[in-house]
Design a protein around this motif. Sequence first.
Motif: not given
Length: 242
Positions: A24, A116, A119, A163-166, A198
């Motif tokens: 990530d 980053n 999450y 940047i994060t989970p999709s 992501r």
Amino acid sequence: MSQPFVLQRFKISQERAAQRVGTDALLLGAWSFEHPLPQGARLLDVGTGTGIVALMLAQRFPESSVEAWEVEPSALLDAEENFRTSPFASRLKLRSQDYMEALTSEEAPFDLIISNPPYYTEGILPEDHRLSLARHVAEGLSPTILLRTATSLLTPGGALALITPSTSLDQLRREAVEAGWRLSELVTVFSKPNQPVRVLTLWRRLFPSSGYIPTKTSTLTLQDASGLPSASYRKWVEDFLL
């Protein structure tokens, strides 16, 4: 003892930090977003950990100054060493700074905030306290908090990169509209073809006079069908990895 993570122009000591260098951070730090930064831009990495994203920014933007905030003491020790031994030391500033407390101070505005963020959802927190602290769960730092508050630390033309989970994208879009952001750039990251994991998102302020501005969208697949690093991923990180 954890071995240093060696890149082309600097290395990352990660003996003490709870959060090691991961994909990530590499994706975020190497992201060639199209958002223009002014000459002498001031960049802020929130929750810097070992400092890898801040160092990647310093390499990518040689006329910029990069500030990095962290609260976890062990990570601060690693980041301090990594900044001091890098070729960009003169343009890097490390602070033991809680993001939520900085919101009430008179910080000079930044041209880009990058993070980053954690999450973990409620009830799925990491057991290790240092990891929890390193991800700023205890302090309340999250993509939602960043979207709701980052404008207070940004110039009018500044941007927020995450940047994060999709799976979080729809929620981020809803929260962004309420907070006055527009999604300027979006990269959907796939682990393998057809497996999104992501999203890289870059947010800019939504001004009523701007009219409709479409989001620049693209995709990145990390592995090919055989499980090897894809050509597009190798291209993404070619300026950094050995």
